[in-house]
Write a protein that holds these residues in place. Structure first.
Motif, PDB file in Angstrom:
ATOM      1  N   HIS A   1     114.451  33.663 -23.535  1.00 20.93           N
ATOM      2  CA  HIS A   1     113.802  34.700 -24.337  1.00 20.93           C
ATOM      3  C   HIS A   1     112.292  34.461 -24.330  1.00 20.93           C
ATOM      4  O   HIS A   1     111.828  33.460 -23.780  1.00 20.93           O
ATOM      5  N   TRP A   2     111.546  35.398 -24.947  1.00 24.66           N
ATOM      6  CA  TRP A   2     110.082  35.230 -24.957  1.00 24.66           C
ATOM      7  C   TRP A   2     109.518  35.207 -26.371  1.00 24.66           C
ATOM      8  O   TRP A   2     108.372  35.572 -26.601  1.00 24.66           O
ATOM      9  N   TRP A   3     110.327  34.743 -27.321  1.00 25.22           N
ATOM     10  CA  TRP A   3     109.878  34.762 -28.705  1.00 25.22           C
ATOM     11  C   TRP A   3     109.250  33.423 -29.092  1.00 25.22           C
ATOM     12  O   TRP A   3     109.955  32.494 -29.513  1.00 25.22           O
TER      13      TRP A   3
ATOM     14  N   GLY B   1     105.981  34.167 -36.092  1.00 22.75           N
ATOM     15  CA  GLY B   1     107.028  35.018 -36.657  1.00 22.75           C
ATOM     16  C   GLY B   1     108.246  35.100 -35.747  1.00 22.75           C
ATOM     17  O   GLY B   1     109.389  35.040 -36.191  1.00 22.75           O
ATOM     18  N   GLU B   2     107.990  35.226 -34.442  1.00 25.57           N
ATOM     19  CA  GLU B   2     109.091  35.343 -33.475  1.00 25.57           C
ATOM     20  C   GLU B   2     109.964  34.090 -33.478  1.00 25.57           C
ATOM     21  O   GLU B   2     111.197  34.184 -33.479  1.00 25.57           O
ATOM     22  N   SER B   3     109.324  32.906 -33.489  1.00 27.83           N
ATOM     23  CA  SER B   3     110.103  31.658 -33.440  1.00 27.83           C
ATOM     24  C   SER B   3     110.978  31.522 -34.673  1.00 27.83           C
ATOM     25  O   SER B   3     112.121  31.070 -34.605  1.00 27.83           O
TER      26      SER B   3
ATOM     27  N   GLY C   1     103.869  37.633 -24.408  1.00 28.29           N
ATOM     28  CA  GLY C   1     104.311  38.823 -25.124  1.00 28.29           C
ATOM     29  C   GLY C   1     104.893  39.859 -24.180  1.00 28.29           C
ATOM     30  O   GLY C   1     104.485  39.964 -23.023  1.00 28.29           O
ATOM     31  N   ALA C   2     105.904  40.567 -24.668  1.00 29.38           N
ATOM     32  CA  ALA C   2     106.562  41.651 -23.940  1.00 29.38           C
ATOM     33  C   ALA C   2     107.369  41.184 -22.727  1.00 29.38           C
ATOM     34  O   ALA C   2     107.978  42.001 -22.040  1.00 29.38           O
ATOM     35  N   GLY C   3     107.350  39.878 -22.448  1.00 33.97           N
ATOM     36  CA  GLY C   3     108.348  39.325 -21.539  1.00 33.97           C
ATOM     37  C   GLY C   3     108.118  39.377 -20.043  1.00 33.97           C
ATOM     38  O   GLY C   3     109.036  39.086 -19.287  1.00 33.97           O
TER      39      GLY C   3
ATOM     40  N   ILE D   1     116.792  41.020 -22.492  1.00 34.12           N
ATOM     41  CA  ILE D   1     116.506  42.106 -21.539  1.00 34.12           C
ATOM     42  C   ILE D   1     116.667  43.403 -22.296  1.00 34.12           C
ATOM     43  O   ILE D   1     117.453  43.474 -23.226  1.00 34.12           O
ATOM     44  N   LYS D   2     115.918  44.428 -21.904  1.00 35.21           N
ATOM     45  CA  LYS D   2     116.138  45.696 -22.612  1.00 35.21           C
ATOM     46  C   LYS D   2     116.034  46.913 -21.710  1.00 35.21           C
ATOM     47  O   LYS D   2     115.599  46.814 -20.568  1.00 35.21           O
ATOM     48  N   GLY D   3     116.411  48.053 -22.282  1.00 38.94           N
ATOM     49  CA  GLY D   3     116.272  49.335 -21.584  1.00 38.94           C
ATOM     50  C   GLY D   3     117.065  49.412 -20.290  1.00 38.94           C
ATOM     51  O   GLY D   3     118.086  48.735 -20.129  1.00 38.94           O
TER      52      GLY D   3
ATOM     53  N   ASP E   1      95.993  37.080 -26.461  1.00 37.81           N
ATOM     54  CA  ASP E   1      97.392  37.293 -26.846  1.00 37.81           C
ATOM     55  C   ASP E   1      97.466  38.205 -28.067  1.00 37.81           C
ATOM     56  O   ASP E   1      96.566  38.192 -28.911  1.00 37.81           O
ATOM     57  N   TRP E   2      98.577  38.920 -28.193  1.00 39.25           N
ATOM     58  CA  TRP E   2      98.723  39.897 -29.279  1.00 39.25           C
ATOM     59  C   TRP E   2      98.650  39.242 -30.650  1.00 39.25           C
ATOM     60  O   TRP E   2      98.073  39.800 -31.585  1.00 39.25           O
ATOM     61  N   ASN E   3      99.247  38.029 -30.759  1.00 45.78           N
ATOM     62  CA  ASN E   3      99.291  37.401 -32.086  1.00 45.78           C
ATOM     63  C   ASN E   3      97.916  36.877 -32.502  1.00 45.78           C
ATOM     64  O   ASN E   3      97.631  36.748 -33.690  1.00 45.78           O
TER      65      ASN E   3
ATOM     66  N   ASP F   1     105.848  46.419 -34.777  1.00 50.25           N
ATOM     67  CA  ASP F   1     105.915  45.712 -36.062  1.00 50.25           C
ATOM     68  C   ASP F   1     106.356  44.249 -35.991  1.00 50.25           C
ATOM     69  O   ASP F   1     106.576  43.626 -37.037  1.00 50.25           O
ATOM     70  N   TRP F   2     106.412  43.663 -34.794  1.00 47.38           N
ATOM     71  CA  TRP F   2     106.505  42.199 -34.746  1.00 47.38           C
ATOM     72  C   TRP F   2     105.195  41.616 -35.298  1.00 47.38           C
ATOM     73  O   TRP F   2     105.172  40.456 -35.701  1.00 47.38           O
ATOM     74  N   ALA F   3     104.132  42.444 -35.348  1.00 43.83           N
ATOM     75  CA  ALA F   3     102.885  41.992 -35.993  1.00 43.83           C
ATOM     76  C   ALA F   3     103.168  41.639 -37.453  1.00 43.83           C
ATOM     77  O   ALA F   3     102.595  40.687 -37.997  1.00 43.83           O
TER      78      ALA F   3
ATOM     79  N   TYR G   1     110.219  53.511 -30.334  1.00 40.42           N
ATOM     80  CA  TYR G   1     110.924  52.255 -30.639  1.00 40.42           C
ATOM     81  C   TYR G   1     111.142  51.397 -29.408  1.00 40.42           C
ATOM     82  O   TYR G   1     111.184  51.898 -28.285  1.00 40.42           O
ATOM     83  N   THR G   2     111.308  50.108 -29.662  1.00 38.86           N
ATOM     84  CA  THR G   2     111.848  49.220 -28.644  1.00 38.86           C
ATOM     85  C   THR G   2     112.975  48.435 -29.294  1.00 38.86           C
ATOM     86  O   THR G   2     112.880  48.045 -30.466  1.00 38.86           O
ATOM     87  N   VAL G   3     114.048  48.254 -28.550  1.00 41.19           N
ATOM     88  CA  VAL G   3     115.209  47.519 -29.074  1.00 41.19           C
ATOM     89  C   VAL G   3     115.413  46.280 -28.215  1.00 41.19           C
ATOM     90  O   VAL G   3     115.649  46.387 -27.009  1.00 41.19           O
TER      91      VAL G   3
ATOM     92  N   TYR H   1     112.350  38.294 -40.884  1.00 35.73           N
ATOM     93  CA  TYR H   1     111.343  37.417 -40.280  1.00 35.73           C
ATOM     94  C   TYR H   1     110.577  38.104 -39.152  1.00 35.73           C
ATOM     95  O   TYR H   1     109.417  37.831 -38.909  1.00 35.73           O
ATOM     96  N   LYS H   2     111.269  38.989 -38.452  1.00 35.86           N
ATOM     97  CA  LYS H   2     110.710  39.535 -37.216  1.00 35.86           C
ATOM     98  C   LYS H   2     109.775  40.711 -37.443  1.00 35.86           C
ATOM     99  O   LYS H   2     108.930  41.027 -36.612  1.00 35.86           O
ATOM    100  N   GLY H   3     109.959  41.416 -38.591  1.00 37.18           N
ATOM    101  CA  GLY H   3     109.116  42.588 -38.852  1.00 37.18           C
ATOM    102  C   GLY H   3     109.791  43.891 -38.476  1.00 37.18           C
ATOM    103  O   GLY H   3     109.238  44.972 -38.702  1.00 37.18           O
TER     104      GLY H   3
ATOM    105  N   ALA I   1     106.031  51.874 -22.975  1.00 38.43           N
ATOM    106  CA  ALA I   1     105.289  50.629 -22.753  1.00 38.43           C
ATOM    107  C   ALA I   1     106.181  49.389 -22.732  1.00 38.43           C
ATOM    108  O   ALA I   1     105.861  48.402 -22.087  1.00 38.43           O
ATOM    109  N   PHE I   2     107.312  49.440 -23.439  1.00 34.76           N
ATOM    110  CA  PHE I   2     108.154  48.246 -23.571  1.00 34.76           C
ATOM    111  C   PHE I   2     109.406  48.284 -22.708  1.00 34.76           C
ATOM    112  O   PHE I   2     110.342  47.523 -22.930  1.00 34.76           O
ATOM    113  N   GLY I   3     109.416  49.216 -21.747  1.00 41.19           N
ATOM    114  CA  GLY I   3     110.535  49.215 -20.799  1.00 41.19           C
ATOM    115  C   GLY I   3     111.817  49.768 -21.376  1.00 41.19           C
ATOM    116  O   GLY I   3     112.902  49.444 -20.899  1.00 41.19           O
TER     117      GLY I   3
HETATM  118  C1  GAL Z   1     108.375  43.001 -27.152  1.00 43.83           C
HETATM  119  C2  GAL Z   1     109.582  42.648 -27.959  1.00 43.83           C
HETATM  120  C3  GAL Z   1     109.220  42.232 -29.333  1.00 43.83           C
HETATM  121  C4  GAL Z   1     108.079  41.234 -29.330  1.00 43.83           C
HETATM  122  C5  GAL Z   1     106.963  41.644 -28.376  1.00 43.83           C
HETATM  123  C6  GAL Z   1     105.833  40.641 -28.262  1.00 43.83           C
HETATM  124  O1  GAL Z   1     108.748  43.297 -25.844  1.00 43.83           O
HETATM  125  O2  GAL Z   1     110.409  43.784 -28.042  1.00 43.83           O
HETATM  126  O3  GAL Z   1     110.352  41.712 -29.971  1.00 43.83           O
HETATM  127  O4  GAL Z   1     108.573  40.018 -29.027  1.00 43.83           O
HETATM  128  O5  GAL Z   1     107.467  41.917 -27.125  1.00 43.83           O
HETATM  129  O6  GAL Z   1     106.254  39.429 -27.743  1.00 43.83           O
END
Ligand code: GAL
Length: 415
Positions: free
Chosen positions: A32-34, A38-40, A65-67, A89-91, A244-246, A264-266, A295-297, A334-336, A374-376
């Motif tokens: 994973h890429w968390w 907050g992600e951890s 971020g975003a994997g 993995i998503k989408g 980085d986003w964070n 909203d992971w922010a 949305y992204t799932v 925790y994740k937002g 944007a998030f695939g």
């Molecule tokens: C996105 C993911 C989020 C967040 C973000 C930044 O792709 O859906 O859960 O982790 O990347 O890492």
């Protein structure tokens, strides 16, 4: 002869021991890429849950971020015969991996998923009639995060239109605050740009990002998108390239930055820094986007282990846990995000999550609940990559908007 039997017996007893150990603690390698604060914290909830159930968690976190980096690592692992038990993995990539014949189905764990998932998300979790992915939560993308003390200091209010947004950005600048805390990576530029696309209206987003309609992609409205994005670029700080986003979120947390466009992971970062919604920061739908929801799932898919076509007990347990109401609640706190399961109470959530949930319900009904480009979550990674390259090129230069628009329309044809 005796010696051979003897060594066979030793081998057999060693095998028995390792089999016992394996059944006592099947180990689950999880890619994973968390990795942010907050992600951890959020993914740890799953690890602890699996620990309690007697599974050994082998964490394979790939920062970024975003994997993008995680997806490269995954390909390498699978090609070298070391596919992880589960991977984030998503989408449409879910179906791509399923088509490779390397995933297992998790139908046995998905008994009530159809009833519990929004229809379009349910469909994304499946391949050829079988569940191959387990969804975590729903993240909303079209948010604007604002530092409350900074907002009060300049006497501003959350902007609902672009003119209001730019007026506020000017006030922040005059007060010595970086107006737009921007992380300078391609996917983050895409987040801003996609949000500006959405601000042109739900129909416009659908035609541009979901249908990839050429007429829409080359329309005067699309030109306006590029012009607005160019104007936003003028409010970035010099250090934003590659950030980085964070770290951009940290600027809004500590008040050196006024606003950030981000999913909203922010909020996971705000929460991790003990900041409270409406007290320390404001979450507002990005200008012009309050009637829609991008949305992204996030989801995990499960790879065949040791050549077996069926899911292992550990994989089934992992899938079941991800979709359990208790996990769904704690993870999103925790994740937002908000739980993807529809029967989880929102009582424990803050005002931003409650707003996200209410908007999710309304936009599902009004047909303006959209997968994020944007998030695939909607197009192939080839199309997504091609358009992202153009957009990030534009956001990092002074390229003519008309020229960038022409390039996006061409990139949309990449399959
Ligand atoms: C996105 C993911 C989020 C967040 C973000 C930044 O792709 O859906 O859960 O982790 O990347 O890492």
């Amino acid at each position: 002869m005796k010696r051979t039997l003897m060594s066979a017996a030793i081998v057999a007893s060693t095998l028995a021991t390792s089999a016992q150990v394996a059944s006592a603690a099947e180990s689950l390698s999880v890619l994973h890429w968390w990795t942010s604060g907050g992600e951890s914290k959020a993914i740890r909830v799953l690890k602890d849950d699996m620990d309690k159930q007697g599974y050994e968690w082998k964490d394979f976190a790939v920062a970024g971020g975003a994997g993008a980096a995680a997806m490269t690592a995954l390909k390498t692992q699978v090609m070298s015969g070391n596919a992880p038990s589960a991977a984030q993995i998503k989408g449409p990539l879910i179906q791509d991996w399923a088509d490779q014949g390397v995933l297992v189905d998790i139908d046995k764990s998905a008994t009530d998923w159809k009833a519990q998932l929004p229809a379009q998300i349910n469909k994304t979790m499946m391949s050829k009639g079988h569940y191959v992915a387990a969804p975590f939560s729903v993240h909303r993308i079209n948010w604007l995060w604002i530092n409350k003390a900074a907002l009060d200091k300049v006497g501003g209010k959350p902007p609902t239109t672009w003119p209001e947004f730019f007026a506020l950005a000017d006030k922040f600048r005059a007060a010595g605050i970086t107006p737009v805390a921007r992380g300078g990576q391609p996917w983050q530029d895409m987040t801003i740009w996609e949000t500006v696309v959405l601000s042109q209206g739900a129909d416009f987003y659908r035609k541009a990002m979901i249908d990839l309609d050429q007429k829409t992609l080359t329309s005067p409205q699309m030109l306006q998108v590029f012009q607005t994005a160019r104007k936003i670029q003028g409010y970035f700080d010099k250090g934003s390239t590659g950030r980085d986003w964070n770290l951009a979120t940290a600027m809004v947390i500590n008040g050196s930055g006024g606003m950030q466009f981000m999913g909203d992971w922010a909020k996971g970062e705000f929460a991790n820094a003990n900041k409270k919604a409406d007290v320390d920061y404001i979450c507002a739908a990005a200008p012009g986007t309050s009637n829609a929801f991008t949305y992204t799932v996030d989801s995990f898919v499960f790879f065949q282990q040791n050549g077996k076509k069926e899911a292992t007990l550990g994989q089934l347990a992992l899938a079941k846990t991800i979709m359990s109401p208790a996990f769904q609640e704690q993870f999103s706190l925790y994740k937002g995000s908000i739980p993807v399961r529809q029967d989880v109470s929102m009582d424990k959530f803050d005002a931003c999550a409650k707003k996200s949930y209410a908007d999710e319900q309304t936009t599902i009904k009004s047909n303006t609940f959209f997968p994020s480009f944007a998030f695939g979550d909607v197009q192939s990674s080839a199309t997504e990559g091609a358009i992202t390259d153009v957009v990030t090129g534009f956001m990092n230069s002074n390229e003519d908007p008309q020229e960038a628009m022409r390039k996006v329309a061409a990139a949309a044809k990449v399959k």
